[in-house]
Motif scaffolding. Structure first.
Motif, mmCIF file in Angstrom:
data_model
loop_
_atom_site.group_PDB
_atom_site.id
_atom_site.type_symbol
_atom_site.label_atom_id
_atom_site.label_comp_id
_atom_site.label_asym_id
_atom_site.label_seq_id
_atom_site.Cartn_x
_atom_site.Cartn_y
_atom_site.Cartn_z
ATOM 1 N N UNK A 78 8.452 10.918 -20.399
ATOM 2 C CA UNK A 78 8.005 11.851 -19.365
ATOM 3 C C UNK A 78 8.290 11.270 -17.987
ATOM 4 N N UNK A 79 8.444 12.166 -17.013
ATOM 5 C CA UNK A 79 8.627 11.731 -15.628
ATOM 6 C C UNK A 79 7.302 11.381 -14.986
ATOM 7 N N UNK A 80 7.349 10.673 -13.860
ATOM 8 C CA UNK A 80 6.119 10.260 -13.159
ATOM 9 C C UNK A 80 5.255 11.452 -12.783
ATOM 10 N N UNK A 81 5.870 12.515 -12.287
ATOM 11 C CA UNK A 81 5.101 13.689 -11.871
ATOM 12 C C UNK A 81 4.405 14.351 -13.059
ATOM 13 N N UNK A 82 5.086 14.364 -14.200
ATOM 14 C CA UNK A 82 4.493 14.953 -15.406
ATOM 15 C C UNK A 82 3.286 14.138 -15.868
ATOM 16 N N UNK A 83 3.406 12.812 -15.840
ATOM 17 C CA UNK A 83 2.290 11.935 -16.206
ATOM 18 C C UNK A 83 1.109 12.170 -15.268
ATOM 19 N N UNK A 84 1.390 12.238 -13.971
ATOM 20 C CA UNK A 84 0.314 12.453 -12.989
ATOM 21 C C UNK A 84 -0.360 13.808 -13.181
ATOM 22 N N UNK A 85 0.435 14.823 -13.507
ATOM 23 C CA UNK A 85 -0.135 16.161 -13.730
ATOM 24 C C UNK A 85 -1.051 16.162 -14.954
ATOM 25 N N UNK A 86 -0.620 15.510 -16.031
ATOM 26 C CA UNK A 86 -1.467 15.399 -17.219
ATOM 27 C C UNK A 86 -2.751 14.634 -16.891
ATOM 28 N N UNK A 87 -2.625 13.589 -16.087
ATOM 29 C CA UNK A 87 -3.791 12.785 -15.735
ATOM 30 C C UNK A 87 -4.814 13.628 -14.966
ATOM 31 N N UNK A 88 -4.342 14.450 -14.041
ATOM 32 C CA UNK A 88 -5.232 15.320 -13.260
ATOM 33 C C UNK A 88 -5.989 16.274 -14.183
ATOM 34 N N UNK A 89 -5.288 16.851 -15.155
ATOM 35 C CA UNK A 89 -5.938 17.758 -16.105
ATOM 36 C C UNK A 89 -6.929 17.012 -16.994
ATOM 37 N N UNK A 90 -6.523 15.832 -17.442
ATOM 38 C CA UNK A 90 -7.384 15.037 -18.331
ATOM 39 C C UNK A 90 -8.686 14.670 -17.631
ATOM 40 N N UNK A 91 -8.608 14.333 -16.346
ATOM 41 C CA UNK A 91 -9.802 13.931 -15.593
ATOM 42 C C UNK A 91 -10.814 15.059 -15.448
ATOM 43 N N UNK A 92 -10.358 16.293 -15.562
ATOM 44 C CA UNK A 92 -11.265 17.427 -15.396
ATOM 45 C C UNK A 92 -12.143 17.664 -16.618
ATOM 46 N N UNK A 93 -11.724 17.018 -17.730
ATOM 47 C CA UNK A 93 -12.482 17.226 -18.975
ATOM 48 C C UNK A 93 -13.536 16.144 -19.027
ATOM 49 N N UNK A 94 -14.567 15.961 -19.306
ATOM 50 C CA UNK A 94 -15.422 14.781 -19.330
ATOM 51 C C UNK A 94 -15.811 14.304 -17.943
ATOM 52 N N UNK A 95 -16.095 13.059 -17.831
ATOM 53 C CA UNK A 95 -16.554 12.462 -16.569
ATOM 54 C C UNK A 95 -15.348 12.073 -15.723
ATOM 55 N N UNK A 96 -15.118 12.750 -14.572
ATOM 56 C CA UNK A 96 -13.929 12.464 -13.773
ATOM 57 C C UNK A 96 -13.931 11.078 -13.152
ATOM 58 N N UNK A 97 -15.091 10.422 -13.110
ATOM 59 C CA UNK A 97 -15.148 9.064 -12.551
ATOM 60 C C UNK A 97 -14.578 8.042 -13.528
ATOM 61 N N UNK A 98 -14.518 8.412 -14.812
ATOM 62 C CA UNK A 98 -14.069 7.457 -15.827
ATOM 63 C C UNK A 98 -12.667 7.742 -16.341
#
Length: 200
Positions: A22-42
């Motif tokens: 995956x490209x850097x932007x794709x990884x960052x986009x997935x990370x942003x979505x992942x953080x919204x699920x559960x505790x965004x601080x962790x």
């Protein structure tokens, strides 16, 4: 495994782009979505958060089945799914070989992590998945115990009363009907959990 903080390091991004294609932007986009699920601080999911997601997308999913699916994603068995683990499983389940996918599916069945599936472990998973079978398949399969015994016979070709990863793969590639049905049900649940997390 991975970065448990709320930000990705350059090392994290480099590792994930190298190992997933995956490209850097794709990884960052997935990370942003992942953080919204559960505790965004962790930026990670614990078992309770994961089972809540599973219950949301599949109301009939029992806690035990959600726990089974959780084992696919919790690669290091520390009780949480970090972003790096999650992303690597996304890659394997979407672009990996059938063999790689089956290795991760095997982790669901191998509850104690000893490298084999015992009859007791198989029966436990079959009981958790049984409610998801269409009624016509239940008529053919019999009770959960009977279904488990039939699947064991399909997979355990050396008759040593346990199933290895090679035996699971072999049964799947031989297209043994009950083994294939069970693997597909597990993959369907894992994929839905992944999609729900990424739609956050």
């Amino acid at each position: 495994m991975g970065n448990a903080d709320s930000a990705l390091t350059q090392e994290d991004i480099a590792y994930m782009t190298e190992h997933t294609g995956m490209g850097k932007d794709e990884v960052k986009a997935y990370f942003t979505k992942f953080k919204k699920t559960g505790d965004p601080r962790k930026a990670r999911l614990n078992l309770d958060e994961f089972t809540s997601i599973m219950a949301g997308c599949f109301p009939r999913t029992e806690y035990e089945l959600a726990t089974d699916i959780f084992r696919i994603y919790d690669v290091d068995n520390n009780g949480t799914v970090e972003f790096q683990e999650f992303l690597m499983i996304i890659y394997v389940m979407s672009d990996g070989s059938k063999e790689d996918k089956l290795k991760h599916i095997f982790r669901i069945f191998d509850c104690d992590g000893n490298g084999t599936i015992s009859p007791e472990e198989l029966t436990k998973i079959v009981c958790h998945l049984y409610c998801l079978l269409p009624e016509k398949d239940k008529l053919t399969a019999g009770t959960p115990q009977e279904l488990s015994e039939k699947i064991m016979r399909e997979m355990d070709k050396n008759n040593d009363a346990v199933v290895s990863i090679d035996e699971l793969m072999s049964a799947f590639f031989r297209q043994e009907p009950l083994t294939t049905l069970l693997v597909h049900k597990v993959m369907q649940r894992a994929a839905t959990a992944q999609s729900t997390i990424l739609m956050a």
